[in-house]
Motif scaffolding. Structure first.
Motif, PDB file in Angstrom:
ATOM      1  N   ASP A   4      14.183   4.948  60.684  1.00 44.72           N
ATOM      2  CA  ASP A   4      15.209   4.990  59.645  1.00 44.72           C
ATOM      3  C   ASP A   4      14.564   4.684  58.299  1.00 44.72           C
ATOM      4  OD1 ASP A   4      17.850   5.426  60.977  1.00 44.72           O
ATOM      5  OD2 ASP A   4      17.263   3.618  62.069  1.00 44.72           O
ATOM      6  N   LEU A   6      15.709   3.835  54.698  1.00 45.93           N
ATOM      7  CA  LEU A   6      16.961   3.365  54.132  1.00 45.93           C
ATOM      8  C   LEU A   6      16.824   3.108  52.633  1.00 45.93           C
ATOM      9  CD1 LEU A   6      18.018   0.780  56.891  1.00 45.93           C
ATOM     10  CD2 LEU A   6      18.650   3.196  56.703  1.00 45.93           C
ATOM     11  N   ASN A   7      17.418   3.983  51.820  1.00 44.68           N
ATOM     12  CA  ASN A   7      17.563   3.770  50.384  1.00 44.68           C
ATOM     13  C   ASN A   7      16.231   3.404  49.717  1.00 44.68           C
ATOM     14  OD1 ASN A   7      19.182   3.683  48.033  1.00 44.68           O
ATOM     15  ND2 ASN A   7      19.363   1.451  48.183  1.00 44.68           N
ATOM     16  N   SER A  22      17.052   8.364  51.864  1.00 45.25           N
ATOM     17  CA  SER A  22      17.492   7.857  53.167  1.00 45.25           C
ATOM     18  C   SER A  22      17.457   8.982  54.185  1.00 45.25           C
ATOM     19  CB  SER A  22      18.916   7.295  53.082  1.00 45.25           C
ATOM     20  OG  SER A  22      18.971   6.153  52.242  1.00 45.25           O
ATOM     21  N   GLY A  57      14.569  -0.945  49.304  1.00 42.76           N
ATOM     22  CA  GLY A  57      14.852  -0.195  50.509  1.00 42.76           C
ATOM     23  C   GLY A  57      13.989  -0.664  51.663  1.00 42.76           C
TER      24      GLY A  57
END
Length: 245
Positions: A4, A6-7, A22, A57
């Motif tokens: 993952d 993420l941001n 993301s 992130g």
């Protein structure tokens, strides 16, 4: 392994490269990341590998945060990765088998065993045992890519990263590399992340594709989704059509 992103944000001075990128990458899928030159694809790979820390992130591997890992924790994480570099990045002073077995030798595996494993991995990418004793300078571009792939899979990684795997190759050799990427994913059950500008390769190997634009992933989908996209920027990228004057 599931990944993952993420941001993710990353800037270099005043230049903003990643601006909230993301993306979820499923276990055992091949995700192809597309984007124009300078859009941050290489920076994204470096964040994934931990070579660069995002300004904000997080990168999660199987749900576990990886940002700012150090020491043994970083080494344990890195043991899950294999990497095929754009130029293959072979050591010209070492014979092929030592290049392939480089990580194994650093981990203390005895040379005889490491050489046997290297020869086995060379066979997996379609190279005979005679290549093991050659020096990289004697290899063709396609052979160098194969050796680079053999090195990437030598320790049976859970994640393999590919940086422009077909760059500089003729169409026949590029198709061979594409088949090897698919074969490797099936053989190891690994999660693969591929950066490429080669649309033929992208559509041949991808389970899904993601388009990086202005520091974010603006499109994610299957090859069919991308072939039929109505996103004008992505459409021009796929078709190789220049912007209107």
């Amino acid at each position: 392994m599931h990944i993952d992103l993420l941001n993710l944000h990353k800037s270099f001075g005043t230049k903003k490269v990643l601006q909230g990128a993301s993306l979820g990458i499923e276990k055992a899928e091949t995700m192809v990341i597309l984007g124009g030159s300078g859009t941050g694809k290489s920076v994204l790979l470096k964040c994934l590998l931990g070579l660069t820390s995002p300004d904000d992130g997080e990168v999660l591997i199987n749900g576990n945060p990886t940002r700012n890992l150090k020491g043994e924790a970083r080494m344990e994480l890195m043991s899950n990765f294999g990497m095929l570099f754009q130029s293959a990045a072979l050591f010209d002073s070492m014979p092929v088998w030592q290049n392939v077995a480089f990580l194994l030798l650093r981990r203390g595996i005895k040379p005889k065993q490491a050489k046997e494993i290297a020869i086995d991995k060379l066979a997996a990418v379609g190279l005979g045992a005679e290549v093991a004793l050659q020096m990289p300078a004697s290899l063709s571009g396609g052979q160098r890519k194969r050796v680079g792939l053999a090195r990437a899979i030598c320790h049976n990684p859970s994640i393999i990263l590919y940086d422009e795997p077909t760059t500089g190759l003729d169409p026949v050799t590029a198709a061979t590399i594409n088949r090897l990427i698919i074969k490797t994913q099936q053989l190891l059950g690994c999660t693969s992340v591929v950066i490429t500008h080669d649309m033929i390769s992208a559509f041949a190997i991808a389970n899904r594709l993601a388009f990086l634009q202005d520091g974010q992933f603006t499109e994610v989908g299957t090859p069919k989704d991308f072939r039929t996209t109505r996103n004008p920027v992505l459409r021009r990228f796929i078709d190789g059509t220049p912007d209107d004057d």
